[in-house]
Design a protein around this motif. Sequence first.
Motif, PDB file in Angstrom:
ATOM      1  N   ARG A  97     -34.745  47.177   7.505  1.00 10.15           N
ATOM      2  CA  ARG A  97     -33.331  47.394   7.799  1.00 10.15           C
ATOM      3  C   ARG A  97     -32.586  47.826   6.536  1.00 10.15           C
ATOM      4  O   ARG A  97     -31.747  48.718   6.568  1.00 10.15           O
ATOM      5  CB  ARG A  97     -32.712  46.127   8.373  1.00 10.15           C
ATOM      6  CG  ARG A  97     -31.278  46.333   8.862  1.00 10.15           C
ATOM      7  CD  ARG A  97     -30.680  45.032   9.374  1.00 10.15           C
ATOM      8  NE  ARG A  97     -31.430  44.513  10.503  1.00 10.15           N
ATOM      9  CZ  ARG A  97     -32.139  43.390  10.479  1.00 10.15           C
ATOM     10  NH1 ARG A  97     -32.231  42.685   9.360  1.00 10.15           N
ATOM     11  NH2 ARG A  97     -32.783  42.979  11.550  1.00 10.15           N
ATOM     12  N   GLU A  98     -32.888  47.169   5.402  1.00 10.96           N
ATOM     13  CA  GLU A  98     -32.246  47.558   4.144  1.00 10.96           C
ATOM     14  C   GLU A  98     -32.604  48.985   3.762  1.00 10.96           C
ATOM     15  O   GLU A  98     -31.746  49.762   3.346  1.00 10.96           O
ATOM     16  CB  GLU A  98     -32.688  46.614   3.020  1.00 10.96           C
ATOM     17  CG  GLU A  98     -31.989  45.271   3.042  1.00 10.96           C
ATOM     18  CD  GLU A  98     -32.351  44.461   1.812  1.00 10.96           C
ATOM     19  OE1 GLU A  98     -32.836  45.053   0.832  1.00 10.96           O
ATOM     20  OE2 GLU A  98     -32.164  43.241   1.842  1.00 10.96           O
ATOM     21  N   ARG A 100     -33.590  51.440   5.728  1.00  9.70           N
ATOM     22  CA  ARG A 100     -32.959  52.386   6.646  1.00  9.70           C
ATOM     23  C   ARG A 100     -31.464  52.515   6.366  1.00  9.70           C
ATOM     24  O   ARG A 100     -30.888  53.603   6.466  1.00  9.70           O
ATOM     25  CB  ARG A 100     -33.188  51.952   8.094  1.00  9.70           C
ATOM     26  CG  ARG A 100     -34.638  52.073   8.554  1.00  9.70           C
ATOM     27  CD  ARG A 100     -34.732  51.884  10.048  1.00  9.70           C
ATOM     28  NE  ARG A 100     -34.298  50.565  10.463  1.00  9.70           N
ATOM     29  CZ  ARG A 100     -35.086  49.504  10.539  1.00  9.70           C
ATOM     30  NH1 ARG A 100     -36.367  49.614  10.232  1.00  9.70           N
ATOM     31  NH2 ARG A 100     -34.623  48.332  10.937  1.00  9.70           N
ATOM     32  N   THR A 101     -30.816  51.388   6.007  1.00  9.95           N
ATOM     33  CA  THR A 101     -29.385  51.436   5.709  1.00  9.95           C
ATOM     34  C   THR A 101     -29.108  52.260   4.469  1.00  9.95           C
ATOM     35  O   THR A 101     -28.184  53.082   4.434  1.00  9.95           O
ATOM     36  CB  THR A 101     -28.839  50.011   5.527  1.00  9.95           C
ATOM     37  OG1 THR A 101     -29.079  49.257   6.727  1.00  9.95           O
ATOM     38  CG2 THR A 101     -27.345  50.035   5.251  1.00  9.95           C
ATOM     39  N   ARG A 102     -29.902  52.054   3.401  1.00 11.15           N
ATOM     40  CA  ARG A 102     -29.720  52.837   2.179  1.00 11.15           C
ATOM     41  C   ARG A 102     -29.953  54.320   2.429  1.00 11.15           C
ATOM     42  O   ARG A 102     -29.219  55.175   1.921  1.00 11.15           O
ATOM     43  CB  ARG A 102     -30.665  52.332   1.078  1.00 11.15           C
ATOM     44  CG  ARG A 102     -30.306  50.970   0.507  1.00 11.15           C
ATOM     45  CD  ARG A 102     -31.061  50.732  -0.781  1.00 11.15           C
ATOM     46  NE  ARG A 102     -32.492  50.739  -0.568  1.00 11.15           N
ATOM     47  CZ  ARG A 102     -33.205  49.644  -0.310  1.00 11.15           C
ATOM     48  NH1 ARG A 102     -32.620  48.469  -0.231  1.00 11.15           N
ATOM     49  NH2 ARG A 102     -34.522  49.731  -0.130  1.00 11.15           N
ATOM     50  N   ALA A 105     -26.980  55.740   4.374  1.00 11.22           N
ATOM     51  CA  ALA A 105     -25.787  55.880   3.525  1.00 11.22           C
ATOM     52  C   ALA A 105     -25.930  57.072   2.574  1.00 11.22           C
ATOM     53  O   ALA A 105     -24.981  57.841   2.375  1.00 11.22           O
ATOM     54  CB  ALA A 105     -25.559  54.600   2.732  1.00 11.22           C
TER      55      ALA A 105
END
Length: 295
Positions: A97-98, A100-102, A105
């Motif tokens: 999840r981290e 994919r979020t980075r 963004a």
Amino acid sequence: MSSKNVSSNVVSVDERAFEQTNDSAVDESEFEAVDDTPEFRAGVEQETQAKVDSNHPDGIVQDYSHLTLAQEERIKAREAELDRISAKAEFGTQDGRERRTRKAAATGSANRRSEFQRRRASVDPMADPDRPDPRVELTQEQLAEVNKQSMRLAERVDGWSRAAISRRLAEEVVTGREITSAVVKVLEELQTAPCGVVPIGKLEEVTREKVSVKGEVETLWDPASPAIAQVGLLKDETGTTKVTIWKASDAPAIEEGEQVRIHGAARSWYNGRVSLAVTGWSTIQFPDRDRWWES
């Protein structure tokens, strides 16, 4: 002979009554005694909770005494494998999840920057992100001169690479500007850019409040206020300006004649001239002090 068979199959009334009672107890009046003790049964919630408790790892009693050694090893290996899969699923999902979020963004930021540059390109064609490197449009003689001048400019300005300067020079030359005029224009841009050191003579042309400068401490004098730690003049080859170091900044003391570099100095005006103030957000560096091994 037949009479014997009939007589043997006859069951008396008392016997039938005894069979029907099914060993039920009777009272003194020969009536069947009824057990009125209430029967306690678990409710639905209690049964559900009992199943949960019985299946919880903390509630399971690990008794391997009735198993063979091979069976016990297989069970323990399976339990360890289940624990590993559970931990991998939990932490792997968080890491994913981290990541994919980075990535999302960064992609969104790049897309927004590219879209802004495309809109800007309607006014300034050089800002088009899809435009190729302008250096490929230069002749060999022009490219050699651009590279030569970019090396000279890289020694005069801080915070800019030679490659970035050469690309900017090439942009000016491609538009038809002479190399000498392009060098002067690009030098002025780089000197007043937010990330570079501003020449003291250019401080009045800068519009932002905080700047970075470097130069020699020409002179110091006694401050007129107890809130001021030091006050004096800082000079370079382009000019001289007044510098005030406030006590609240907790900055290191400077000395006359030494080279200093001040980052984040606040611009102010004194007697119609621009001056600098060292505050708590400013930093002072000493190039000569940092090279102590050469002394």
